[in-house]
Scaffold this motif. Structure first.
Motif: not given
Length: 256
Positions: A161, A163-164, A205
């Motif tokens: 993962c 930040d989005t 996210l």
């Protein structure tokens, strides 16, 4: 963008997720110290090249910007019942970041053991690639979640993962073992996926990627399981690009 390198047998692989505006050609011009670039989420125009192997990749994604009640309503009714039923199983859901693993490194051995035992029950000797896992940890680009019951870990998931986006990387349990409470583990796994979705939503996210669907038209059992969580059907490309002579030979062999 997530950018890590690890050893895969005799090849050094540079794995890149969510490249955004960075192109495969631009990455190759950077003379990266890897035999193969493995780039996820590439536009179709970037898949062409003499020493590239494109892979059309199907998955489903949950939009984490939707209200929680709408997301829950989109989940299959029987699966929602399993969520509620698992609340009576006296299970504990835990999440582990880079810092948590640093404080309790023995968790990695636990994940590795469950993963190995799961594949052994299928008649396979597949092992968790700890080299890759440790590189993801170094980059602070992996999150683990797990269900515990009476001091025993029943299920674990891992996600790459940024930040989005969060993308399912591993999902493992030992529900096939003779001593396992298969019904409870099945409920725990479904519940953990839902708790994962809520966890990433709360972190801000935007998307939850289920890590692949083999066939939208004729889904297998795992595909059907993923599709019950109400995600959108998505297709994108992954590209293997040879970056050294050895890497180019390997990609050519894959293409053949």
């Amino acid at each position: 963008m997530i950018d890590i390198s690890y050893q895969k047998k005799f090849l050094k692989v540079n794995q890149i997720w969510y490249p955004n505006d960075v192109t495969v050609s631009g990455l190759l011009r950077q003379k990266r110290k890897a035999d193969i670039l493995f780039v996820h989420g590439v536009p179709a125009a970037e898949t062409k090249g003499s020493f590239r192997k494109e892979q059309e990749f199907h998955t489903c994604m949950n939009d984490l910007t939707r209200p929680e009640e709408d997301m829950l309503a989109a989940v299959n009714k029987a699966v929602r019942y399993q969520f509620r039923r698992s609340e009576k199983d006296n299970i504990e859901v835990c999440f582990y970041t880079k810092e948590d693993i640093r404080k309790a490194p023995e968790l990695l051995s636990k994940f590795s053991d469950i993963y190995k035992r799961m594949y052994q029950s299928k008649g396979s000797d597949t092992r968790l690639n700890m080299s890759a896992v440790k590189r993801y940890l170094d980059a602070d680009a992996i999150i683990f979640s797990a269900v515990w019951h009476e001091g025993e870990m029943l299920v674990f998931h891992s996600y790459v993962c940024d930040d989005t986006d969060a993308r399912l990387l591993h999902s493992a349990s030992c529900f096939r073992e003779e001593s396992a409470d298969q019904s409870m583990i099945g409920r725990a796994n479904k519940r953990l996926h839902w708790e994962d979705i809520l966890y990433f939503k709360k972190k801000g996210l935007l998307r939850y990627d289920w890590g692949g669907i083999s066939d939208f038209e004729n889904p297998n059992g795992i595909d059907a399981f993923k599709l019950k969580f109400g995600g959108d059907k998505i297709t994108y490309y992954n590209v293997f690009a040879g970056n050294t002579l050895l890497g180019k030979l390997a990609v050519t062999a894959i293409k053949v």
